[in-house]
Design a protein around this motif. Structure first.
Motif, PDB file in Angstrom:
ATOM      1  N   VAL A 105     116.670  39.351   0.297  1.00  0.00           N
ATOM      2  CA  VAL A 105     117.342  38.117   0.700  1.00  0.00           C
ATOM      3  C   VAL A 105     116.357  37.243   1.455  1.00  0.00           C
ATOM      4  N   ASP A 106     116.051  36.089   0.871  1.00  0.00           N
ATOM      5  CA  ASP A 106     115.117  35.152   1.497  1.00  0.00           C
ATOM      6  C   ASP A 106     113.833  35.845   1.947  1.00  0.00           C
ATOM      7  N   GLY A 107     113.319  36.732   1.071  1.00  0.00           N
ATOM      8  CA  GLY A 107     112.056  37.409   1.319  1.00  0.00           C
ATOM      9  C   GLY A 107     112.142  38.675   2.137  1.00  0.00           C
ATOM     10  N   VAL A 108     113.345  39.063   2.581  1.00  0.00           N
ATOM     11  CA  VAL A 108     113.526  40.250   3.422  1.00  0.00           C
ATOM     12  C   VAL A 108     114.271  41.314   2.630  1.00  0.00           C
ATOM     13  N   ASN A 109     113.736  42.529   2.572  1.00  0.00           N
ATOM     14  CA  ASN A 109     114.410  43.628   1.889  1.00  0.00           C
ATOM     15  C   ASN A 109     115.586  44.111   2.722  1.00  0.00           C
TER      16      ASN A 109
END
Length: 526
Positions: A273-277
């Motif tokens: 999500v938005d670059g965050v796992n």
């Protein structure tokens, strides 16, 4: 009882948990589970009737529970098994010897990594078992009496000093465990439970989860979020996931990933999500997905999550869940199949419908100056939803969680810091004088010494930094600090203070946070 994060498992279990892919399906074909059992397990486990194996066939567990068992076989008994075969085995065992949804009720907080949960078990279970790990770990498995007794024997055999530790040396721990705990656990958590057999017969097919899901969530330190999660089949019990949403402040909440279904309802997803796992740990039942999403590397950074499938016709959330008497506000209703006229209860007028779709209705509303304080039932057409709180003044502010643990980290080491993350929860008093929850409100945050010792040790100075606007506390670095007395580390004992301004009326709430050392063992079930 506070969840404790000590464990008898080797520290490498965390790496095993990451490898096994509980939260993401593996696309490659794996060997048949029965072949894996025969070739990898029969060296120690004796064959029994109906393709059973000693010990293994007399337990039921969650996916995380079976993962921990296999990891223990690897770290303690030299089991050689590939990551792919371990995935296959966990899936097979959870599907055939798992827990029914009703058997996980009340203890899902451990699976969802809600590590600031304060547990409530009977005193004997707390003292005999839950002093070393969570009580939930016990409650999330099922065994007959003989297997519970073998578990007791294993504990004493594996940790011979057990009887000399606190809450053991003041009693005959082994005798009490065998004669009192074993019968109690066998009765409370039996292997044979009609609920599991009934679930196996009635569990819906995984294909029914495909489609669009309207969701609502809340992330401490950030706020409310809503959107749609698209779920597409990607094989047997596996899915592709796409999330499109946004926070109340307009920030995006978008991502893609995959998910795997265990036991007919245990949803485990891995979504960026938005670059965050982020991991998803949900229970899928009654046309809802409910649980928690949290960062893969920081499980304290997570949001409550509830979703309803398109066509299920449900009001999921009211965002925000309150309005002040005599004021105007924008309220968003989140759900599925939303149609008809919104009604927010007596004394609350809908001035304008700003936006309307089957999953989202945004309203401009006004609460009358003479509206009675209390909760209102919200409805959209024939659909009933969560309550809306109407208040004229805040009576009390509570810090949530009331008690929490943060952990130092970094400082050149590989173990990251564990933040403290807090909400300020407003409460009012109804016309009958009884308290009712208003909701999460903005606050100014700071920390203070919890007691005189904390003041003397300057814990506020060294233990970390609280963000005044968000309620997010970041602990200090790990390792000795030469600036502290005796060069001790940056641990601390702190009060967490939330200051709320209610139209000129200043209120504060207080919580308690321990800033302590790193988690060296971090098993899937704490």
């Amino acid at each position: 009882m506070k969840i404790k994060l000590r464990s008898g498992l080797n520290a490498s279990l965390l790496a095993l948990a990451a490898c096994v892919g509980l939260h993401a399906p593996d696309s490659q074909a794996a060997r048949d589970a029965q072949s894996i059992l025969q070739q990898n397990c029969m060296g120690c486990h004796i064959p029994e009737a109906n393709n059973g194996l000693s010990r293994i066939s007399h337990q039921r567990k969650t996916p995380e529970g079976w993962l921990m068992s296999i990891a223990r076989m690897q770290t303690m008994h030299g089991l050689q098994i590939s990551d792919e075969d371990r995935r296959t085995l966990v899936k097979y065992m959870a599907d055939t010897q798992g827990l029914a949804p009703s058997e996980t009720d009340g203890v899902r907080y451990a699976l969802e990594r809600r590590l600031n949960t304060v547990e409530h078990f009977d005193e004997q279970t707390t003292q005999m078992c839950a002093r070393c790990h969570s009580g939930a770990r016990i409650a999330l498995q099922r065994r007959p009496a003989q297997e519970w007794e073998r578990l007791v024997n294993f504990h004493l055999g594996q940790w011979p000093s057990l009887e000399y530790q606190a809450l053991s040396r003041d009693r005959d721990w082994f005798d009490l465990a065998r004669t009192q705990m074993v019968p109690m656990l066998a009765e409370r958590y039996p292997l044979d439970n009609p609920a599991w057999q009934q679930w196996l017969k009635t569990a819906p097919k995984s294909q029914t989860l495909a489609g669009n899901w309207s969701f609502s969530g809340h992330l401490p330190g950030k706020g409310e979020v809503a959107g749609v999660m698209a779920v597409a089949p990607d094989g047997e019990d596996t899915f592709k996931v796409k999330i499109t949403g946004q926070y109340a402040d307009g920030a995006p909440f978008n991502g893609e990933g995959s998910a795997l279904l265990y036991s007919g309802y245990e949803w485990r997803g891995n979504v960026k999500v938005d670059g965050v796992n982020m991991h998803q740990v949900f229970a899928a039942k009654d046309n809802t997905l409910q649980g928690r999403m949290f960062e893969a590397d920081h499980d304290e950074r997570g949001l409550d999550f509830i979703a309803a499938k398109e066509g299920s016709n449900r009001v999921l959330a009211v965002q925000p869940g309150y309005v002040k008497a005599g004021s105007e506000s924008e309220i968003t209703l989140v759900g599925s199949g939303l149609s008809g006229t919104p009604n927010l209860g007596q004394g609350v007028q809908v001035l304008e419908v700003l936006e309307q779709s089957p999953s989202r209705i945004k309203l401009k509303v006004k609460a009358g100056a003479d509206a009675q304080p209390g909760l209102r039932e919200v409805s959209v057409g024939a659909l009933k939803g969560p309550a809306l709180a109407v208040y004229n003044q805040i009576a009390e502010v509570k810090v949530v969680p009331e008690f929490s643990v943060a952990r130092i980290g970094g400082g050149g080491g590989s173990t990251p810091k564990v933040q403290g993350r807090f909400d300020a929860e407003a409460w009012g008093k109804g016309a009958d004088g009884k308290p009712y929850r208003i909701g999460v409100v903005p606050a100014k945050w700071h920390v203070e010494p919890f007691n005189e010792q904390a003041k003397e040790d300057e814990d506020v100075k060294f233990a970390g930094v609280m963000q005044a606007e968000t309620g997010i506390f970041t602990p200090g670095d790990a390792g000795p600090n030469p600036a502290r007395k005796m060069s001790t580390n940056n641990a601390g004992n702190l009060k967490v203070i939330a200051a709320v301004d209610d139209a000129g009326n200043a209120l504060t709430g207080e919580g308690h946070m321990i800033v302590t050392v790193q988690r060296w063992n971090n098993p899937p079930i704490p």
